[in-house]
Design a protein around this motif. Structure first.
Motif, PDB file in Angstrom:
ATOM      1  N   ASP A 344      37.504  38.508  34.338  1.00 44.60           N
ATOM      2  CA  ASP A 344      36.633  38.613  33.169  1.00 44.60           C
ATOM      3  C   ASP A 344      37.306  39.394  32.041  1.00 44.60           C
ATOM      4  OD1 ASP A 344      34.513  37.127  34.044  1.00 44.60           O
ATOM      5  OD2 ASP A 344      33.270  38.826  34.632  1.00 44.60           O
ATOM      6  N   VAL A 345      37.940  40.508  32.401  1.00 42.28           N
ATOM      7  CA  VAL A 345      38.549  41.383  31.397  1.00 42.28           C
ATOM      8  C   VAL A 345      39.709  40.686  30.691  1.00 42.28           C
ATOM      9  CG1 VAL A 345      39.868  43.515  31.065  1.00 42.28           C
ATOM     10  CG2 VAL A 345      37.834  43.516  32.539  1.00 42.28           C
ATOM     11  N   THR A 346      40.541  39.979  31.456  1.00 41.87           N
ATOM     12  CA  THR A 346      41.715  39.323  30.885  1.00 41.87           C
ATOM     13  C   THR A 346      41.411  37.943  30.304  1.00 41.87           C
ATOM     14  OG1 THR A 346      42.309  38.358  33.035  1.00 41.87           O
ATOM     15  CG2 THR A 346      43.227  40.530  32.502  1.00 41.87           C
ATOM     16  N   GLY A 347      40.276  37.355  30.702  1.00 41.26           N
ATOM     17  CA  GLY A 347      39.954  36.010  30.244  1.00 41.26           C
ATOM     18  C   GLY A 347      40.762  34.938  30.947  1.00 41.26           C
ATOM     19  N   ASP A 348      41.458  35.293  32.016  1.00 39.41           N
ATOM     20  CA  ASP A 348      42.265  34.329  32.760  1.00 39.41           C
ATOM     21  C   ASP A 348      41.498  33.847  33.979  1.00 39.41           C
ATOM     22  OD1 ASP A 348      45.134  33.242  33.616  1.00 39.41           O
ATOM     23  OD2 ASP A 348      44.238  34.194  35.374  1.00 39.41           O
ATOM     24  N   ARG A 349      41.562  32.560  34.262  1.00 38.67           N
ATOM     25  CA  ARG A 349      40.908  31.990  35.437  1.00 38.67           C
ATOM     26  C   ARG A 349      41.935  31.442  36.441  1.00 38.67           C
ATOM     27  NH1 ARG A 349      36.789  34.936  34.482  1.00 38.67           N
ATOM     28  NH2 ARG A 349      35.114  34.110  33.167  1.00 38.67           N
ATOM     29  N   PHE A 350      42.888  30.647  35.959  1.00 36.92           N
ATOM     30  CA  PHE A 350      43.754  29.921  36.892  1.00 36.92           C
ATOM     31  C   PHE A 350      44.527  30.853  37.822  1.00 36.92           C
ATOM     32  CE2 PHE A 350      47.980  28.319  37.987  1.00 36.92           C
ATOM     33  CZ  PHE A 350      47.618  27.214  38.757  1.00 36.92           C
ATOM     34  N   TRP A 351      45.221  31.853  37.266  1.00 41.65           N
ATOM     35  CA  TRP A 351      46.063  32.698  38.112  1.00 41.65           C
ATOM     36  C   TRP A 351      45.236  33.568  39.053  1.00 41.65           C
ATOM     37  CZ3 TRP A 351      50.635  31.068  38.794  1.00 41.65           C
ATOM     38  CH2 TRP A 351      51.323  30.436  37.756  1.00 41.65           C
ATOM     39  N   HIS A 352      43.985  33.834  38.680  1.00 44.39           N
ATOM     40  CA  HIS A 352      43.103  34.588  39.569  1.00 44.39           C
ATOM     41  C   HIS A 352      42.528  33.680  40.666  1.00 44.39           C
ATOM     42  CE1 HIS A 352      43.369  37.363  36.189  1.00 44.39           C
ATOM     43  NE2 HIS A 352      42.945  38.315  37.002  1.00 44.39           N
ATOM     44  N   ILE A 353      42.744  32.378  40.523  1.00 46.93           N
ATOM     45  CA  ILE A 353      42.413  31.427  41.598  1.00 46.93           C
ATOM     46  C   ILE A 353      43.630  31.197  42.485  1.00 46.93           C
ATOM     47  CG2 ILE A 353      41.751  29.034  42.103  1.00 46.93           C
ATOM     48  CD1 ILE A 353      40.211  29.069  39.423  1.00 46.93           C
ATOM     49  N   THR A 384      40.814  35.507  54.663  1.00 46.77           N
ATOM     50  CA  THR A 384      39.548  35.820  53.986  1.00 46.77           C
ATOM     51  C   THR A 384      39.723  36.101  52.503  1.00 46.77           C
ATOM     52  OG1 THR A 384      39.749  38.147  54.671  1.00 46.77           O
ATOM     53  CG2 THR A 384      38.431  36.692  56.072  1.00 46.77           C
ATOM     54  N   GLN A 385      40.961  36.050  52.013  1.00 47.28           N
ATOM     55  CA  GLN A 385      41.176  36.171  50.569  1.00 47.28           C
ATOM     56  C   GLN A 385      40.957  34.842  49.858  1.00 47.28           C
ATOM     57  OE1 GLN A 385      41.689  39.359  49.339  1.00 47.28           O
ATOM     58  NE2 GLN A 385      41.278  39.695  51.514  1.00 47.28           N
ATOM     59  N   SER A 386      41.061  33.727  50.587  1.00 44.25           N
ATOM     60  CA  SER A 386      40.904  32.411  49.953  1.00 44.25           C
ATOM     61  C   SER A 386      39.545  32.219  49.284  1.00 44.25           C
ATOM     62  CB  SER A 386      41.140  31.308  50.991  1.00 44.25           C
ATOM     63  OG  SER A 386      42.472  31.303  51.431  1.00 44.25           O
ATOM     64  N   PRO A 387      38.428  32.637  49.914  1.00 43.39           N
ATOM     65  CA  PRO A 387      37.132  32.459  49.241  1.00 43.39           C
ATOM     66  C   PRO A 387      37.021  33.174  47.905  1.00 43.39           C
ATOM     67  CG  PRO A 387      36.801  32.828  51.590  1.00 43.39           C
ATOM     68  CD  PRO A 387      38.257  33.070  51.312  1.00 43.39           C
ATOM     69  N   VAL A 388      37.863  34.191  47.673  1.00 41.87           N
ATOM     70  CA  VAL A 388      37.865  34.871  46.371  1.00 41.87           C
ATOM     71  C   VAL A 388      38.184  33.864  45.264  1.00 41.87           C
ATOM     72  CG1 VAL A 388      38.943  36.698  45.002  1.00 41.87           C
ATOM     73  CG2 VAL A 388      38.542  37.050  47.454  1.00 41.87           C
ATOM     74  N   ALA A 389      39.096  32.931  45.566  1.00 44.67           N
ATOM     75  CA  ALA A 389      39.470  31.906  44.588  1.00 44.67           C
ATOM     76  C   ALA A 389      38.293  31.002  44.261  1.00 44.67           C
ATOM     77  CB  ALA A 389      40.635  31.079  45.129  1.00 44.67           C
ATOM     78  N   PHE A 390      37.464  30.717  45.252  1.00 41.05           N
ATOM     79  CA  PHE A 390      36.312  29.851  45.020  1.00 41.05           C
ATOM     80  C   PHE A 390      35.319  30.505  44.060  1.00 41.05           C
ATOM     81  CE2 PHE A 390      32.311  27.725  46.241  1.00 41.05           C
ATOM     82  CZ  PHE A 390      32.704  26.402  46.104  1.00 41.05           C
ATOM     83  N   ILE A 391      35.196  31.834  44.149  1.00 42.95           N
ATOM     84  CA  ILE A 391      34.304  32.564  43.237  1.00 42.95           C
ATOM     85  C   ILE A 391      34.742  32.363  41.790  1.00 42.95           C
ATOM     86  CG2 ILE A 391      33.526  34.868  42.554  1.00 42.95           C
ATOM     87  CD1 ILE A 391      33.900  35.717  45.478  1.00 42.95           C
TER      88      ILE A 391
END
Length: 487
Positions: A344-353, A384-391
């Motif tokens: 949210d802070v950086t406005g980036d989505r792809f790399w956080h996925i 269990t880190q993979s579901p973080v990407a789904f969020i």
């Protein structure tokens, strides 16, 4: 992120009236300067966050009632119902058949309703009753029928909750709140296993019933208690009068969403009411592209359904295996907040996925490489880190289709429907014959993850070109900076 000024800085009334067909006497205006607005907005978000936090509890019960068959499997569930071959996998996947049928229609119904709290609570009571009925099933086929209807009713909650959250929060606020909601999944996987171990370990044989029957009965009863409370706690829409909001908070809640929608409508160059939001979503190729990408992502995360089984491959008894499920999911929950907030802070989505998915791939590789107990347990923490990407992916969906409320509702439902279909086929990726190493299962998960990342990379490139085109047009026409897609 939108560059629209605060309400106190300029007169936006005409813009909003034009966008929403609203007359000037539809309701009071909000004569707040910048400082007053910030105070009211903080108060509004604080109250709203508390209400949304309750949705986390609802989601915990949703996942718990959906996945408790995995815990029951460790205590004679298959044997008592005479299951053989892939029948347990079919029992798992049939839920998602019912789940797929309901999501899109349910969200379109929810979009038309003024009291989503009553709708969601009613669905909770129904699925809780079905869960309790699972405690009395005499045969495999009876369980199969109940599992289908459980998915049919449960499908109303998650896409509906996502749409409800998107009706209250701005684009740069959605990531953290989506993480807050979705953490119910990880918490349920963690503490659901702990609750299951307690029930299975202490109630077996009580009143002549086996432990797994008590598991379904107790968890269904808990859901009913939460459902009754939800009637008064789950928020409705900003346009629906709410006793928990002051007048200035209610008005600001509506105007915040009008600001967001007005920017999107200007970008799209169309009026929201001119066409069906559902039809627009169906005709938009980006909805289906994201649906397929998240379908592959969910297929790679099919290990979540069989997590107790994977924990049991380390050689411990049923109670210990369930207890060992908790720490990896607790870490996953903590990570989701950090990643979503930073996104949210950086406005980036792809790399956080992509980042969490790559960590998940590392976990799959570790699990393939050895049967060593310590290394395999470490692999579960990575997985269990993979579901973080789904969020973050779901947040990206809401950001991309934020221009129209009806289209957003349909897009969320369609994407979630297509992505959930991944659990139908992937339920068969973990047959007992591939255990205990499950090398083939992990290889399929790695392939699905790589394909998902590749599709999202292409999608990021498309949105980047759209942003470049918008910027070029603004420079030629001398327009101020407008709507931009988050990348």
């Amino acid at each position: 992120m939108s560059d629209l000024p605060l309400l106190g800085s300029v007169d936006c009334t005409s813009r909003y009236d034009a966008a929403f067909g609203r007359s000037s006497n539809d309701g009071p205006t909000l004569p707040l300067d910048d400082n007053d607005r910030l105070i009211v907005e903080k108060r509004l978000l604080r109250k709203l966050d508390l209400r949304v936090s309750f949705l986390v509890l609802v989601y915990i019960m949703n996942i718990m009632d959906r996945t408790n068959v995995a815990a029951a499997r460790l205590c004679g569930f298959e044997e008592d119902l005479g299951m053989t071959g892939n029948q347990f996998n079919t029992l798992t996947s049939i839920l998602y058949v019912g789940y797929l049928m309901t999501q899109a229609p349910s969200n379109m119904i929810l979009h038309r309703m003024k009291k989503p709290s009553l709708y969601i609570s009613s669905c909770m009571i129904i699925w809780a009753a079905i869960t309790m009925c699972m405690s009395a099933v005499p045969t495999y086929h009876a369980a199969l029928i109940l599992r289908f209807w459980l998915g049919f009713v449960e499908a109303a909650f998650f896409p509906g909750a996502m749409f409800l959250v998107s009706r209250w929060y701005k684009r740069n606020e959605l990531g953290l709140r989506t993480a807050l909601l979705f953490c119910g999944n990880s918490i349920s996987n963690a503490f659901g296993a702990l609750i299951a171990s307690g029930i299975l370990g202490s109630l077996g044989g009580t009143l002549g019933f086996t432990a797994w029957r008590w598991l379904f009965f107790v968890e269904g009863a808990l859901t009913i208690v939460v459902a009754v409370s939800a009637i008064w706690i789950i928020p409705d829409y900003p346009s629906t009068p709410s006793v928990w909001l002051l007048a200035d908070e209610q008005i600001l809640a509506k105007q915040r969403m009008e600001e967001e929608a007005a920017a999107g409508i200007e970008h799209e160059g169309k009026h929201e009411e001119k066409s069906s939001g559902f039809a627009e979503a169906v005709m938009d190729w980006r909805v289906w592209w994201l649906g397929v990408a998240l379908h592959l992502m969910n297929s790679s995360m099919s290990f979540t359904i069989f997590f107790p089984t994977l924990s049991a491959t380390m050689g411990y008894n049923a109670t210990t295996s369930l207890l060992l499920c908790a720490p990896p999911w607790i870490l996953g929950t903590a990570t989701s907040f950090v990643v979503a907030r930073h996104s949210d802070v950086t406005g980036d989505r792809f790399w956080h996925i992509a980042g969490p998915l790559l960590v998940g791939i590392a976990g799959f590789i570790l699990a393939i490489s050895t049967m060593n107990t310590a290394v395999r347990y470490l692999s579960l923490f990575c997985m269990t880190q993979s579901p973080v990407a789904f969020i973050v992916s779901l947040t990206w969906v809401m950001n991309t289709f934020s221009q129209s409320q009806s289209k957003r509702a349909a897009a969320i439902a369609i994407v979630n429907t297509v992505s959930s279909a991944g659990f139908i086929s992937s339920s068969y990726l973990w047959p007992p014959s591939w255990g205990p190493s499950y090398v083939n299962s992990y290889l399929i998960c790695i392939f699905a993850t790589v394909m998902s990342v590749a599709m999202l990379w292409v999608f990021k490139g498309h949105l980047s070109r759209c942003n470049d085109a918008a910027e070029a047009e603004e420079q030629v026409l001398g327009l101020p900076k407008g709507f931009r897609y988050l990348l």
